[in-house]
Design a protein around this motif. Structure first.
Motif, PDB file in Angstrom:
ATOM      1  N   LYS A  41       1.983   6.014   8.757  1.00  0.00           N
ATOM      2  CA  LYS A  41       0.979   5.708   9.776  1.00  0.00           C
ATOM      3  C   LYS A  41       1.305   6.053  11.027  1.00  0.00           C
ATOM      4  CE  LYS A  41      -1.873   2.634   9.009  1.00  0.00           C
ATOM      5  NZ  LYS A  41      -2.351   1.046   9.067  1.00  0.00           N
ATOM      6  N   HIS A  42       0.385   6.913  11.699  1.00  0.00           N
ATOM      7  CA  HIS A  42       0.846   7.252  12.970  1.00  0.00           C
ATOM      8  C   HIS A  42       0.781   6.046  14.106  1.00  0.00           C
ATOM      9  CE1 HIS A  42      -0.090   9.025  17.103  1.00  0.00           C
ATOM     10  NE2 HIS A  42       0.618   9.653  16.829  1.00  0.00           N
ATOM     11  N   SER A  43      -0.112   5.271  13.790  1.00  0.00           N
ATOM     12  CA  SER A  43      -0.193   4.077  14.698  1.00  0.00           C
ATOM     13  C   SER A  43       0.859   3.101  14.627  1.00  0.00           C
ATOM     14  CB  SER A  43      -1.610   3.281  14.414  1.00  0.00           C
ATOM     15  OG  SER A  43      -1.583   2.740  12.990  1.00  0.00           O
ATOM     16  N   THR A  44       1.416   3.102  13.391  1.00  0.00           N
ATOM     17  CA  THR A  44       2.706   2.167  13.344  1.00  0.00           C
ATOM     18  C   THR A  44       4.028   2.619  13.779  1.00  0.00           C
ATOM     19  OG1 THR A  44       1.719   1.328  11.177  1.00  0.00           O
ATOM     20  CG2 THR A  44       4.104   1.090  11.491  1.00  0.00           C
ATOM     21  N   ILE A  45       3.978   4.098  13.657  1.00  0.00           N
ATOM     22  CA  ILE A  45       5.092   4.816  14.171  1.00  0.00           C
ATOM     23  C   ILE A  45       5.140   4.747  15.561  1.00  0.00           C
ATOM     24  CG2 ILE A  45       6.357   7.020  14.507  1.00  0.00           C
ATOM     25  CD1 ILE A  45       4.974   7.459  11.427  1.00  0.00           C
ATOM     26  N   GLN A  46       3.934   4.918  16.279  1.00  0.00           N
ATOM     27  CA  GLN A  46       3.705   4.987  17.807  1.00  0.00           C
ATOM     28  C   GLN A  46       4.175   3.629  18.485  1.00  0.00           C
ATOM     29  OE1 GLN A  46       3.384   8.091  19.444  1.00  0.00           O
ATOM     30  NE2 GLN A  46       3.971   6.454  21.282  1.00  0.00           N
ATOM     31  N   THR A  47       3.479   2.515  17.637  1.00  0.00           N
ATOM     32  CA  THR A  47       3.735   1.270  18.128  1.00  0.00           C
ATOM     33  C   THR A  47       5.294   0.931  18.518  1.00  0.00           C
ATOM     34  OG1 THR A  47       1.626   0.533  17.318  1.00  0.00           O
ATOM     35  CG2 THR A  47       3.177  -1.086  17.784  1.00  0.00           C
ATOM     36  N   ILE A  65       0.652  -0.996   0.018  1.00  0.00           N
ATOM     37  CA  ILE A  65       0.075   0.212   0.037  1.00  0.00           C
ATOM     38  C   ILE A  65       0.817   1.295   0.070  1.00  0.00           C
ATOM     39  CG2 ILE A  65      -1.845   1.164   1.223  1.00  0.00           C
ATOM     40  CD1 ILE A  65      -2.546  -1.429   2.379  1.00  0.00           C
ATOM     41  N   SER A  66       1.165   1.663  -1.187  1.00  0.00           N
ATOM     42  CA  SER A  66       2.094   2.738  -1.184  1.00  0.00           C
ATOM     43  C   SER A  66       2.019   4.024  -0.481  1.00  0.00           C
ATOM     44  CB  SER A  66       2.319   3.146  -2.776  1.00  0.00           C
ATOM     45  OG  SER A  66       2.492   2.364  -3.760  1.00  0.00           O
ATOM     46  N   GLN A  67       0.425   4.339  -0.256  1.00  0.00           N
ATOM     47  CA  GLN A  67       0.174   5.440   0.645  1.00  0.00           C
ATOM     48  C   GLN A  67       0.671   5.446   1.954  1.00  0.00           C
ATOM     49  OE1 GLN A  67      -1.827   3.616  -1.297  1.00  0.00           O
ATOM     50  NE2 GLN A  67      -3.008   4.804  -2.777  1.00  0.00           N
ATOM     51  N   ASP A  68       0.848   4.400   2.306  1.00  0.00           N
ATOM     52  CA  ASP A  68       1.256   4.050   3.744  1.00  0.00           C
ATOM     53  C   ASP A  68       2.906   4.482   4.135  1.00  0.00           C
ATOM     54  OD1 ASP A  68      -1.155   3.374   4.498  1.00  0.00           O
ATOM     55  OD2 ASP A  68      -0.642   1.112   4.417  1.00  0.00           O
ATOM     56  N   TYR A  69       3.542   4.614   3.160  1.00  0.00           N
ATOM     57  CA  TYR A  69       4.903   4.924   2.895  1.00  0.00           C
ATOM     58  C   TYR A  69       5.551   6.219   2.364  1.00  0.00           C
ATOM     59  CZ  TYR A  69       4.392  -0.233   3.943  1.00  0.00           C
ATOM     60  OH  TYR A  69       4.155  -1.271   4.283  1.00  0.00           O
ATOM     61  N   MET A  70       6.471   6.750   3.000  1.00  0.00           N
ATOM     62  CA  MET A  70       7.207   7.849   2.371  1.00  0.00           C
ATOM     63  C   MET A  70       7.752   7.421   1.015  1.00  0.00           C
ATOM     64  SD  MET A  70      10.082  10.470   3.994  1.00  0.00           S
ATOM     65  CE  MET A  70       8.961  10.561   5.541  1.00  0.00           C
ATOM     66  N   ILE A  71       7.693   8.351  -0.023  1.00  0.00           N
ATOM     67  CA  ILE A  71       8.208   8.013  -1.363  1.00  0.00           C
ATOM     68  C   ILE A  71       9.854   8.456  -1.336  1.00  0.00           C
ATOM     69  CG2 ILE A  71       8.299   8.605  -3.768  1.00  0.00           C
ATOM     70  CD1 ILE A  71       5.194   8.683  -3.535  1.00  0.00           C
ATOM     71  N   LEU A  72      10.771   7.521  -1.213  1.00  0.00           N
ATOM     72  CA  LEU A  72      12.184   7.802  -1.525  1.00  0.00           C
ATOM     73  C   LEU A  72      12.546   7.337  -2.845  1.00  0.00           C
ATOM     74  CD1 LEU A  72      13.337   6.581   2.065  1.00  0.00           C
ATOM     75  CD2 LEU A  72      12.656   8.835   1.495  1.00  0.00           C
ATOM     76  N   ASP A  73      12.700   8.377  -3.819  1.00  0.00           N
ATOM     77  CA  ASP A  73      13.281   7.810  -4.976  1.00  0.00           C
ATOM     78  C   ASP A  73      14.787   7.484  -5.061  1.00  0.00           C
ATOM     79  OD1 ASP A  73      15.030  10.255  -5.024  1.00  0.00           O
ATOM     80  OD2 ASP A  73      13.673  11.305  -6.130  1.00  0.00           O
ATOM     81  N   LEU A  74      15.288   6.963  -6.260  1.00  0.00           N
ATOM     82  CA  LEU A  74      16.563   6.363  -6.315  1.00  0.00           C
ATOM     83  C   LEU A  74      17.649   7.340  -5.793  1.00  0.00           C
ATOM     84  CD1 LEU A  74      18.213   3.856  -6.916  1.00  0.00           C
ATOM     85  CD2 LEU A  74      18.034   4.696  -9.442  1.00  0.00           C
ATOM     86  N   SER A  75      17.437   8.647  -6.233  1.00  0.00           N
ATOM     87  CA  SER A  75      18.455   9.581  -6.055  1.00  0.00           C
ATOM     88  C   SER A  75      18.617   9.991  -4.638  1.00  0.00           C
ATOM     89  CB  SER A  75      18.385  10.845  -6.884  1.00  0.00           C
ATOM     90  OG  SER A  75      18.101  10.610  -8.263  1.00  0.00           O
ATOM     91  N   THR A  76      17.425   9.902  -4.029  1.00  0.00           N
ATOM     92  CA  THR A  76      17.413  10.338  -2.396  1.00  0.00           C
ATOM     93  C   THR A  76      18.251   9.154  -1.643  1.00  0.00           C
ATOM     94  OG1 THR A  76      15.421  11.368  -2.680  1.00  0.00           O
ATOM     95  CG2 THR A  76      15.626  10.758  -0.669  1.00  0.00           C
ATOM     96  N   TRP A 114      12.153  -1.513   6.533  1.00  0.00           N
ATOM     97  CA  TRP A 114      11.838   0.029   7.334  1.00  0.00           C
ATOM     98  C   TRP A 114      12.583   1.086   6.789  1.00  0.00           C
ATOM     99  CZ3 TRP A 114      10.764  -2.170  12.974  1.00  0.00           C
ATOM    100  CH2 TRP A 114       9.989  -2.815  13.068  1.00  0.00           C
ATOM    101  N   ILE A 115      13.930   1.041   6.450  1.00  0.00           N
ATOM    102  CA  ILE A 115      14.745   2.349   6.054  1.00  0.00           C
ATOM    103  C   ILE A 115      14.257   2.596   4.836  1.00  0.00           C
ATOM    104  CG2 ILE A 115      16.890   2.958   5.245  1.00  0.00           C
ATOM    105  CD1 ILE A 115      18.142   1.095   7.663  1.00  0.00           C
ATOM    106  N   LEU A 116      13.939   1.789   3.927  1.00  0.00           N
ATOM    107  CA  LEU A 116      13.543   2.029   2.587  1.00  0.00           C
ATOM    108  C   LEU A 116      12.134   2.389   2.274  1.00  0.00           C
ATOM    109  CD1 LEU A 116      15.704  -0.507   0.570  1.00  0.00           C
ATOM    110  CD2 LEU A 116      16.091   1.740   0.759  1.00  0.00           C
ATOM    111  N   ARG A 117      11.357   1.926   3.307  1.00  0.00           N
ATOM    112  CA  ARG A 117       9.820   2.273   3.437  1.00  0.00           C
ATOM    113  C   ARG A 117       9.569   2.929   4.831  1.00  0.00           C
ATOM    114  NH1 ARG A 117       9.233  -2.849   0.854  1.00  0.00           N
ATOM    115  NH2 ARG A 117       8.502  -2.700  -1.279  1.00  0.00           N
TER     116      ARG A 117
END
Length: 358
Positions: A282-288, A226-237, A275-278
């Motif tokens: 989601k606030h609940s995931t981060i808080q957990t 589910i792409s919307q749940d993760y920050m988009i980090l492109d190849l250059s980043t 986890w590093i690449l994605r």
């Protein structure tokens, strides 16, 4: 083939004379063949494994032999070729009515992922996902791959071309449902006729073709990304931040992963890389994750006991996969038994924790 193997493996090239013809030969010790197969595959070659198919005692003339497995970059499960902190993904890509479907499978762990991209920047999102997965092999139709114009390091990834019918969504659904013994894919959270369904079906067909078997018991589920749940980090980043590879020599020395990776198991190291690449949005995931980290940080005795047990545990995911695929060796079974014996003690310790993630 003997000449190619001789050059890559740095082994002696010999010859056998039959009549007036000489046939080149190159051999390696049987007990060390896994390391040589891994080296051949890493160089970009596909290796066919040929074995006897009948008992020599009952053979009338020449013992019948045949190909029992085709080892490729995306299907190899040998420990000699697999990195501790890296998954070994086989990826398939399909385009249908402007929608790009992607499926990824790590045969060595049984992880099976699918996702679809239908936005205006679908190709960019597809390239981002490929940079995260870092596949070892990609199944794709020839014209589609050329139109995508996505950079791929041929020294690390093999592009395997297949005809368009190989990615048929209807056939893909049939393959997936047959594998998981279900009537619909809704229970997995994916659509029955999405392009990614065709990609996933193509992967299962390719596995049957190369592994010469129908069942893959280590593949127990298929999960949507589910792409919307993760920050988009492109190849250059990813490259410029040196998250998993440094800019100097593309090793992990000095990267974020090397600095923070204090995991005790290979599965934990692969999860950390994911986890590093994605990074989760989601606030609940981060808080957990924060709560779990705090709980272990506050209880140093419990943390040390858990880490001690994990440090003695082998790579269960890959051990179980090799057993399910019928490629385990005696030492694999011993390592599996040793690891399974540690689980009751680990469960007892984790039962003392309060956070759901633990």
């Amino acid at each position: 083939d003997a000449k190619v193997a001789s050059d890559i493996l740095n082994i002696t090239l010999t010859a056998r004379t039959v009549g007036e013809k000489k046939f080149p030969l190159a051999g390696v010790p049987y007990h060390a063949v896994d390391a040589y197969i891994a080296k051949m595959v890493q160089s970009g070659n596909k290796v066919a494994i040929v074995e006897q198919l009948e008992d020599p005692k009952f053979a009338k003339k020449i013992v019948k032999r045949g190909v029992v497995q085709l080892v490729t970059r995306g299907t190899i499960t040998l420990p000699e070729s697999l990195g501790k902190s890296k998954n070994n993904y086989l990826v398939a890509i399909k385009r249908e009515q402007g929608i790009y479907g992607l499926a990824a499978l790590d045969l060595s762990t049984g992880e099976f992922l699918v996702t679809d991209f239908d936005e205006e920047n679908a190709v960019s999102l597809l390239e981002v996902e490929l940079s995260r997965l870092k596949p070892s092999e990609i199944l794709v139709e020839n014209d589609l791959w050329k139109s995508l114009n996505i950079y791929s390091d041929m020294q690390l990834c093999t592009i395997t071309y297949r005809d368009d019918f190989f990615f048929d969504s209807e056939q893909g659904k049939e393959n997936i449902c047959k594998h998981f013994n279900v009537l619909s894919l809704e229970g997995f959270g994916i659509g029955d006729y999405n392009p990614s369904t065709g990609s996933a079906g193509a992967i299962l067909s390719y596995l049957k073709e190369t592994q010469m078997r129908e069942n893959f018991l280590n593949i127990t589920k298929i999960s949507p990304i589910i792409s919307q749940d993760y920050m988009i980090l492109d190849l250059s980043t990813v490259r410029n931040l040196e998250l998993i590879e440094n800019l100097r020599d593309r090793t992990e020395y000095g990267t974020l992963r090397q600095v923070i990776d204090n995991t005790k198991t290979s599965a934990g190291s692969r999860l950390l890389t994911s986890w590093i690449l994605r990074p989760s949005l989601k606030h609940s995931t981060i808080q957990t994750r924060i709560d779990s980290t705090k709980e272990l940080l506050d209880d140093s005795i419990l943390r040390d006991e858990i880490r001690d047990i994990l440090s003695r545990m082998n790579d269960l995911e890959r051990l179980i996969s090799r057993v399910c695929l019928g490629r385990s060796k005696p030492r694999d079974l011993l390592a599996l038994r040793h690891s399974l014996e540690l689980i009751p003690s680990l469960k007892t310790l984790l039962s003392q924790t309060k956070t759901s993630l633990l």
